[in-house]
Write an enzyme that holds these catalytic residues in place. Sequence first.
Site, PDB file in Angstrom:
ATOM      1  CB  SER A 127      -0.912   0.024   1.222  1.00  0.00           C
ATOM      2  OG  SER A 127      -1.834  -1.032   1.181  1.00  0.00           O
ATOM      3  CB  SER A 159       1.327  -5.194   9.857  1.00  0.00           C
ATOM      4  OG  SER A 159       0.026  -4.718   9.615  1.00  0.00           O
ATOM      5  CD  GLU A 242      -3.617 -10.199   2.993  1.00  0.00           C
ATOM      6  OE1 GLU A 242      -3.492  -9.357   3.884  1.00  0.00           O
ATOM      7  OE2 GLU A 242      -3.817  -9.914   1.807  1.00  0.00           O
ATOM      8  CD  GLU A 373     -16.933   1.284  -0.583  1.00  0.00           C
ATOM      9  OE1 GLU A 373     -17.351   1.734  -1.654  1.00  0.00           O
ATOM     10  OE2 GLU A 373     -16.279   1.953   0.242  1.00  0.00           O
TER      11      GLU A 373
END
Length: 390
Positions: A127, A159, A242, A373
């Site tokens: 990201s 993370s 994942e 979403e």
Amino acid sequence: MDFRDTAAEAAFRAKLRDWYGQNFDPADIPGAGRPEVDYMRAWSHKLFDAGYVGLTWPKEYGGAGLSPSYQAIYFEEMVRAQAPEHIGLIGLNMAGPTIMAWGTAEQKQRYLQKLLSGEEIWCQGFSEPGSGSDLAGARTTAVLDGDHWVVNGQKVWSSWAHIADWCILVVRTDPGAEKHAGLSYLLVDMHAPGVEVRPLKQITGDPEFNEIFFDNVRVPKDSILGKPGDGWKVAMTTLLHERGTLAFALVGQFRQHFTKLVELAKQPASDGSIPADDPVVRDTIAREWIALQSLAFTNYRTLTTLLTKGQPGPESSVVKLVWSEANQRLTKFARSLQGLSGMLDDKGAVWDGYWQYRQLRSRGNTIEAGTSEILRNIVAERVLGLPRSR
């Protein structure tokens, strides 16, 4: 789906349960059940030495070569023992399987065993500030300069980057190509010159998420998975694993929270009453028990698909969506059972209180690993057969 263990699975479960009984006591975990890195590294190495890490990995890569059903048993027994997970979840669930699928013999030899043992921790550099869910929009660049890639750019929401040794990094190596075609996938040393990690302190006080800045970081040319331009395909391998393994861990965590919720409800309140005697409390606990069973059985459907087809189906997206909202409800409700003391948000309460910390941490559940979403769109597209959104 046959929910009963085979003879071999039952023997594995009994052996694992006995091992936990001899090697782990929840009271030994420091910090209100939130252990520090050194403890987690040592615990992960202990799991590795006992043969309980990489259960489904091929034996040639240091795994046990077992069916995914054994991994499911492992998670169930881990929760039963109230034991912590392995420190290297991103390495085990994402980096390791991707290296096995795309890495050279030298890369597999170099990275996989240290990943399994917990000696080296991995983070994910996907990201970016302007493309959180749009992986193809990545703007971090890597330019080939002799025997090295020179990396510049920024990643975010990474993370455990603040404790990581290595990063799986998606970079743009061909700015003139179509968005999906111009990406490559690098393995980057987090201790290399030019790598800067800036922890993002959350509402809990933890720096679990991080920003990573790359300033002319020189990465060896052979630290690429696949070929230049293969980044999108390699990243899809990562994301497939994942989604496939995350659901088991999430349901295990939810089961752990539910068990503690029941224990909390049985304790006398400040006025001497027992919360579990209240019909509203009992009804709420029953609702979350139903949610837990639904999640568990949906996971078994995912396991069945994995065993028969070799890859998980869309059920794992359903699990993540339902779990995130159920976990927020459960932790909020548990905190309310504590009465006025559960309202404390000062540093002491957050760090020392089990439910204070976990209720605050749950706020991010509906954002991380795919927002609610996004997951609802995935469910609509793949489960209901609706046209793919653009």
